[in-house]
Design a protein around this motif. Structure first.
Motif, PDB file in Angstrom:
ATOM      1  N   GLN A   1      -2.524 -69.796 -29.728  1.00 44.13           N
ATOM      2  CA  GLN A   1      -2.564 -68.672 -29.035  1.00 44.13           C
ATOM      3  C   GLN A   1      -2.274 -69.166 -27.613  1.00 44.13           C
ATOM      4  OE1 GLN A   1      -6.686 -67.082 -28.918  1.00 44.13           O
ATOM      5  NE2 GLN A   1      -6.528 -65.999 -27.141  1.00 44.13           N
ATOM      6  N   ARG A   2      -2.693 -70.390 -27.317  1.00 40.76           N
ATOM      7  CA  ARG A   2      -2.299 -70.800 -26.079  1.00 40.76           C
ATOM      8  C   ARG A   2      -0.951 -71.000 -25.754  1.00 40.76           C
ATOM      9  NH1 ARG A   2      -7.049 -75.169 -23.924  1.00 40.76           N
ATOM     10  NH2 ARG A   2      -8.785 -73.483 -23.823  1.00 40.76           N
ATOM     11  N   GLN A   3      -0.130 -71.640 -26.910  1.00 43.58           N
ATOM     12  CA  GLN A   3       1.081 -71.898 -26.661  1.00 43.58           C
ATOM     13  C   GLN A   3       2.061 -70.570 -26.718  1.00 43.58           C
ATOM     14  OE1 GLN A   3       1.851 -73.932 -30.473  1.00 43.58           O
ATOM     15  NE2 GLN A   3       1.554 -75.754 -29.510  1.00 43.58           N
ATOM     16  N   ALA A   4       1.399 -69.281 -27.263  1.00 43.72           N
ATOM     17  CA  ALA A   4       2.055 -68.218 -27.260  1.00 43.72           C
ATOM     18  C   ALA A   4       2.015 -67.354 -25.751  1.00 43.72           C
ATOM     19  CB  ALA A   4       1.621 -67.214 -28.225  1.00 43.72           C
ATOM     20  N   GLU A   5       0.611 -67.774 -25.261  1.00 37.86           N
ATOM     21  CA  GLU A   5       0.642 -67.405 -23.839  1.00 37.86           C
ATOM     22  C   GLU A   5       1.301 -68.121 -22.857  1.00 37.86           C
ATOM     23  OE1 GLU A   5      -3.642 -67.842 -23.356  1.00 37.86           O
ATOM     24  OE2 GLU A   5      -4.268 -66.123 -24.271  1.00 37.86           O
ATOM     25  N   ALA A   6       1.498 -69.542 -23.129  1.00 39.43           N
ATOM     26  CA  ALA A   6       2.388 -70.213 -22.149  1.00 39.43           C
ATOM     27  C   ALA A   6       3.897 -69.531 -22.365  1.00 39.43           C
ATOM     28  CB  ALA A   6       2.272 -71.587 -22.587  1.00 39.43           C
ATOM     29  N   ALA A   7       4.329 -69.453 -23.486  1.00 38.72           N
ATOM     30  CA  ALA A   7       5.735 -69.046 -23.713  1.00 38.72           C
ATOM     31  C   ALA A   7       5.919 -67.658 -23.169  1.00 38.72           C
ATOM     32  CB  ALA A   7       5.766 -68.994 -25.311  1.00 38.72           C
ATOM     33  N   ALA A   8       5.084 -66.886 -23.166  1.00 39.92           N
ATOM     34  CA  ALA A   8       5.170 -65.451 -22.510  1.00 39.92           C
ATOM     35  C   ALA A   8       5.039 -65.647 -20.969  1.00 39.92           C
ATOM     36  CB  ALA A   8       3.882 -64.643 -23.002  1.00 39.92           C
ATOM     37  N   ARG A   9       4.326 -66.524 -20.363  1.00 44.81           N
ATOM     38  CA  ARG A   9       4.179 -66.719 -18.914  1.00 44.81           C
ATOM     39  C   ARG A   9       5.490 -67.457 -18.538  1.00 44.81           C
ATOM     40  NH1 ARG A   9      -1.032 -68.334 -19.912  1.00 44.81           N
ATOM     41  NH2 ARG A   9      -0.313 -70.731 -19.938  1.00 44.81           N
ATOM     42  N   ALA A  10       6.268 -68.243 -19.241  1.00 46.81           N
ATOM     43  CA  ALA A  10       7.465 -69.048 -19.132  1.00 46.81           C
ATOM     44  C   ALA A  10       8.657 -67.913 -19.392  1.00 46.81           C
ATOM     45  CB  ALA A  10       7.858 -70.173 -20.068  1.00 46.81           C
ATOM     46  N   SER A  11       8.376 -67.038 -20.213  1.00 43.92           N
ATOM     47  CA  SER A  11       9.777 -65.903 -20.237  1.00 43.92           C
ATOM     48  C   SER A  11       9.500 -64.883 -19.130  1.00 43.92           C
ATOM     49  CB  SER A  11       9.399 -65.534 -21.664  1.00 43.92           C
ATOM     50  OG  SER A  11      10.306 -64.077 -21.816  1.00 43.92           O
ATOM     51  N   ALA A  12       8.248 -64.721 -18.532  1.00 45.00           N
ATOM     52  CA  ALA A  12       8.260 -63.675 -17.545  1.00 45.00           C
ATOM     53  C   ALA A  12       8.581 -64.318 -16.142  1.00 45.00           C
ATOM     54  CB  ALA A  12       6.723 -63.499 -17.219  1.00 45.00           C
ATOM     55  N   ALA A  13       8.403 -65.690 -16.151  1.00 47.52           N
ATOM     56  CA  ALA A  13       8.972 -66.380 -14.836  1.00 47.52           C
ATOM     57  C   ALA A  13      10.534 -66.301 -14.999  1.00 47.52           C
ATOM     58  CB  ALA A  13       8.333 -67.823 -15.025  1.00 47.52           C
ATOM     59  N   ASP A  14      11.040 -66.616 -16.223  1.00 40.16           N
ATOM     60  CA  ASP A  14      12.405 -66.614 -16.193  1.00 40.16           C
ATOM     61  C   ASP A  14      12.939 -65.263 -15.855  1.00 40.16           C
ATOM     62  OD1 ASP A  14      12.328 -69.366 -16.879  1.00 40.16           O
ATOM     63  OD2 ASP A  14      12.670 -69.206 -19.157  1.00 40.16           O
ATOM     64  N   ALA A  15      12.614 -64.368 -16.447  1.00 42.81           N
ATOM     65  CA  ALA A  15      12.967 -62.928 -16.203  1.00 42.81           C
ATOM     66  C   ALA A  15      13.023 -62.532 -14.657  1.00 42.81           C
ATOM     67  CB  ALA A  15      12.040 -62.033 -17.120  1.00 42.81           C
ATOM     68  N   THR A  16      11.751 -62.908 -14.147  1.00 39.40           N
ATOM     69  CA  THR A  16      11.868 -62.743 -12.625  1.00 39.40           C
ATOM     70  C   THR A  16      12.857 -63.456 -11.895  1.00 39.40           C
ATOM     71  OG1 THR A  16       9.454 -62.489 -12.814  1.00 39.40           O
ATOM     72  CG2 THR A  16      10.270 -62.973 -10.473  1.00 39.40           C
ATOM     73  N   THR A  17      13.162 -64.933 -12.366  1.00 41.02           N
ATOM     74  CA  THR A  17      13.990 -65.661 -11.493  1.00 41.02           C
ATOM     75  C   THR A  17      15.521 -65.206 -11.575  1.00 41.02           C
ATOM     76  OG1 THR A  17      12.598 -67.467 -11.871  1.00 41.02           O
ATOM     77  CG2 THR A  17      14.795 -68.032 -11.256  1.00 41.02           C
ATOM     78  N   THR A  18      15.788 -64.534 -12.937  1.00 47.21           N
ATOM     79  CA  THR A  18      17.284 -64.046 -13.126  1.00 47.21           C
ATOM     80  C   THR A  18      17.535 -62.816 -12.932  1.00 47.21           C
ATOM     81  OG1 THR A  18      16.575 -63.557 -15.543  1.00 47.21           O
ATOM     82  CG2 THR A  18      17.475 -66.041 -14.994  1.00 47.21           C
ATOM     83  N   MET A  19      16.465 -62.134 -12.611  1.00 43.98           N
ATOM     84  CA  MET A  19      16.725 -60.562 -12.168  1.00 43.98           C
ATOM     85  C   MET A  19      17.659 -60.302 -11.363  1.00 43.98           C
ATOM     86  SD  MET A  19      13.870 -57.706 -11.315  1.00 43.98           S
ATOM     87  CE  MET A  19      12.707 -58.119 -12.798  1.00 43.98           C
ATOM     88  N   PRO A  20      18.935 -59.381 -11.475  1.00 40.97           N
ATOM     89  CA  PRO A  20      19.731 -59.148 -10.591  1.00 40.97           C
ATOM     90  C   PRO A  20      19.288 -58.541  -9.301  1.00 40.97           C
ATOM     91  CG  PRO A  20      19.898 -57.570 -12.428  1.00 40.97           C
ATOM     92  CD  PRO A  20      18.940 -58.853 -12.860  1.00 40.97           C
TER      93      PRO A  20
END
Length: 270
Positions: A236-255
């Motif tokens: 569960q913690r690994q899934a939450e960490a992956a979701a946070r990392a994915s959200a951070a990447d999406a925010t960084t690469t948003m045009p």
């Protein structure tokens, strides 16, 4: 005095542990087991008394570990060797030594990790391996089962040796086990739990061998559930960490929308 009282309780636990070994030497198994149980109760009280009196110290922590090695490592090894393992000769003594050595190694690992912040099991509310007082109880469980069932099966040196060797492994293993400190009681559950405590005390007095046997079996079964629970929590913690990392990447690469040229802006205004 705040530091003296909990340290005195720790010394009493040590003395009861060694007294259990003395009773085993003369063949009084009931008193030997009772002495180890009292040592376990005192071991559970000294730390709480220290925190209550604000008398916790590094000296007390080191003394507690040394007491645990003797009361739950050396004494149970002598008791179980005198009771059954002597039938294996030198091999039985090696198995008894394995319990004492693994208890010492577990406590040394615990002391070495006192100042470590990165402890995944502790941060999740679990212990690493079986605690030494519980390990003493599991090592002595062949006596409980033999007296309760009135059979000689658990008194067989090979059977007792396998149980002792398994317990020694569990004490030094990296398996996550449940911690009492992580248990939280709802207010509505306090009275039922107190009732269960009273019933447990009554059963321990009226049918000690059966109560101790069921307690040992029950704890052994909880290890399976603790491993499963920790694995689920870790995923569960690994899934939450992956979701946070994915959200951070999406925010960084948003045009981002291009800014209008100054001249173009002026023409649009006209």
């Amino acid at each position: 005095m705040r530091a003296f009282v909990p340290n005195a309780v720790t010394i009493l636990a040590l003395c009861f542990g060694l007294t259990g070994a003395r009773f085993a030497i003369i063949g009084n198994w009931e008193k030997a087991v009772a002495a180890i149980i009292i040592a376990g109760v005192l071991d559970g009280l000294d730390g709480r008394i220290a925190r209550l009196l604000k008398g916790a110290s590094r000296f007390g922590a080191e003394l507690d570990s040394l007491s645990d090695v003797i009361a739950f490592g050396v004494a149970p090894a002598i008791i179980i060797y005198q009771w059954a393992l002597h039938g294996l000769g030198g091999v039985g003594w090696v198995v008894a030594l394995a319990h004492a050595v693994c208890c010492a190694l577990r406590l040394a690992r615990f002391n070495a990790q006192l100042d470590m912040e990165n402890q995944p099991h502790k941060q999740a509310g679990f212990l690493t391996g079986v605690p030494s007082p519980v390990g003493a109880g599991l090592t002595l469980s062949p006596i409980f089962l033999d007296k309760w069932l009135e059979t000689d099966f658990f008194g067989e040196p090979v059977v007792a040796g396998l149980i002792v060797a398994t317990t020694a492994f569990l004490m030094v293993s990296n398996l996550p086990t449940f911690s009492w400190k992580s248990v939280k009681l709802r207010r509505s559950m306090r009275l039922p739990v107190l009732l269960l405590v009273g019933l447990f005390a009554a059963s321990l007095y009226s049918a000690p061998w059966g109560t101790l046997s069921l307690l040992s079996i029950g704890y052994a079964l909880t290890i399976l559930f603790s491993v499963r629970s920790y694995g689920r929590l870790l995923r569960q913690r690994q899934a939450e960490a992956a979701a946070r990392a994915s959200a951070a990447d999406a925010t960084t690469t948003m045009p981002t929308a291009p800014k209008p040229d100054a001249a173009t802006g002026a023409d649009d205004a006209v």
